[in-house]
Enzyme design. Structure first.
Site, PDB file in Angstrom:
ATOM      1  N   ASP A  67      12.970  18.232   1.781  1.00 44.95           N
ATOM      2  CA  ASP A  67      12.847  19.584   1.204  1.00 44.95           C
ATOM      3  C   ASP A  67      12.143  20.450   0.995  1.00 44.95           C
ATOM      4  O   ASP A  67      10.831  19.768   0.495  1.00 44.95           O
ATOM      5  CB  ASP A  67      14.338  20.489   0.350  1.00 44.95           C
ATOM      6  N   ASP A 136      25.040  19.364  -9.880  1.00 45.94           N
ATOM      7  CA  ASP A 136      26.120  19.975  -9.190  1.00 45.94           C
ATOM      8  C   ASP A 136      26.251  18.710  -8.058  1.00 45.94           C
ATOM      9  O   ASP A 136      27.021  19.285  -6.842  1.00 45.94           O
ATOM     10  CB  ASP A 136      25.694  21.114  -8.435  1.00 45.94           C
ATOM     11  N   HIS A 138      23.984  18.279  -5.196  1.00 49.20           N
ATOM     12  CA  HIS A 138      23.505  18.780  -4.013  1.00 49.20           C
ATOM     13  C   HIS A 138      22.696  17.081  -3.950  1.00 49.20           C
ATOM     14  O   HIS A 138      22.467  16.518  -4.710  1.00 49.20           O
ATOM     15  CB  HIS A 138      22.378  19.328  -3.732  1.00 49.20           C
ATOM     16  N   GLU A 143      23.665  22.378  -0.762  1.00 50.31           N
ATOM     17  CA  GLU A 143      24.446  22.790  -2.160  1.00 50.31           C
ATOM     18  C   GLU A 143      25.702  21.997  -1.553  1.00 50.31           C
ATOM     19  O   GLU A 143      26.191  22.494  -0.718  1.00 50.31           O
ATOM     20  CB  GLU A 143      24.072  24.356  -2.420  1.00 50.31           C
TER      21      GLU A 143
HETATM   22  C1  F6R Z   1      14.259  17.102  -3.716  1.00 49.61           C
HETATM   23  C2  F6R Z   1      16.198  17.338  -3.555  1.00 49.61           C
HETATM   24  C3  F6R Z   1      16.574  17.507  -4.188  1.00 49.61           C
HETATM   25  C4  F6R Z   1      16.349  16.851  -5.713  1.00 49.61           C
HETATM   26  C5  F6R Z   1      17.567  16.907  -7.173  1.00 49.61           C
HETATM   27  C6  F6R Z   1      16.910  16.241  -8.102  1.00 49.61           C
HETATM   28  O1  F6R Z   1      13.133  17.325  -3.318  1.00 49.61           O
HETATM   29  O2  F6R Z   1      16.294  16.942  -2.563  1.00 49.61           O
HETATM   30  O3  F6R Z   1      18.193  17.049  -4.530  1.00 49.61           O
HETATM   31  O4  F6R Z   1      16.398  15.516  -6.006  1.00 49.61           O
HETATM   32  O5  F6R Z   1      17.598  18.544  -7.586  1.00 49.61           O
HETATM   33  O6  F6R Z   1      15.951  16.981  -8.926  1.00 49.61           O
HETATM   34  P1  F6R Z   1      15.640  15.828 -10.021  1.00 49.61           P
HETATM   35  O7  F6R Z   1      15.062  15.242  -9.522  1.00 49.61           O
HETATM   36  O8  F6R Z   1      14.415  16.851 -10.243  1.00 49.61           O
HETATM   37  O9  F6R Z   1      16.872  15.963 -11.397  1.00 49.61           O
END
Ligand code: F6R
Length: 260
Positions: A67, A136, A138, A143
């Protein structure tokens, strides 16, 4: 899903890195799906160490990131382009023309997303996808309520995710509203999945993803349908799992040929 519980995020990151290293050694042209955020940092550190000290060779590997924020140019310090450059690509030998990260500045988002899907297919599909998880539930930036069959597209971040990611920007209002993300269906097409989660902030999302019903309200729960998904967590992220003892028992009694 295989649940691997480790005493610390460092130990868990080393296991994840060893999985990737094994794949890259067995299949030098492997296609890796990569994630950003705080979770995979230790894994990237370990892969960089293996590259430097053991000659782990990424020269034939192709990568696709999950992403990117819409509107952020690659040079923006909080962009996922910048993150990947700093923590991984500038320190190993992935060929620049084999690196793919969604372009947050594209003026034609739907066409770009369709092309991203085509490029993944043309590369032969993703062999191993690394995932973190949002508080959450995701994965990528899919989301809650995301279609479990979705493909790469634009999504709107929840207030919770903007709050969670605010440290990279300063304040939640500075976190872009929109992102381009691989879809849940895109992620599910990967041949193997490594889901990493560390810290108590992820404990409920992990419990729901692993032991709850499959639901778009926790997109990571669809990984229960993936034939080769490993969930590698530290003790705090595992804290709300009901069958903790069983998962530990399974891991401790793996046949030798399955151990890394
Ligand atoms: C990042 C991504 C997100 C993160 C998630 C957790 O490329 O796709 O799904 O893996 O938001 O973020 P952290 O690791 O910062 O807690």
């Amino acid at each position: 899903m295989e649940i691997i519980i480790q005493p610390s995020a460092d130990a868990a990151s080393q296991i994840a890195a060893r999985h990737i290293a094994k794949l890259v050694r067995e299949k030098p042209h492997a296609v890796l799906g990569l994630a950003t955020g705080s979770t995979p940092l230790g894994m990237y550190r370990e892969l960089v160490r293996m590259h430097r000290e053991q000659g782990l060779d990424f020269s034939s590997v192709t990568t696709f990131n999950l992403d990117e924020y819409v509107g952020l140019p690659a040079e923006h310090p909080a962009s996922y382009h910048a993150f990947m450059g700093e923590h991984f690509f500038s320190q190993v030998n992935v060929a620049p023309d084999r690196i793919h990260i969604p372009d947050g500045t594209t003026r034609h988002v739907p066409a770009f997303c369709q092309r991203y899907e085509e490029m993944i297919r043309e590369a032969g599909g993703i062999d191993l996808q690394v995932l973190g998880i949002g508080s959450d539930g995701h994965i990528g930036f899919n989301e809650p309520s995301s279609s479990l069959a979705s493909r790469t597209r634009i999504k709107t971040l929840t207030a919770q995710t903007r709050q969670d990611n605010a440290p990279f920007f300063g304040k939640p209002e500075d976190v872009p509203l929109h992102v381009i993300t691989m879809g849940v269906g895109t992620i599910m097409d990967a041949r193997q999945i490594l889901l990493l989660a560390f810290g108590e902030k992820k404990a409920q999302a992990i419990a729901d993803a692993v032991e709850g019903p499959i639901t778009a309200m926790n997109p990571a729960s669809i990984l229960q349908m993936h034939p080769v998904a490993k969930c590698i967590v530290d003790e705090s992220a595992a804290a709300r799992l009901k069958r903790l003892d069983y998962y530990r028992w399974v891991y401790d009694h793996k046949p030798d040929w399955q151990k890394l």
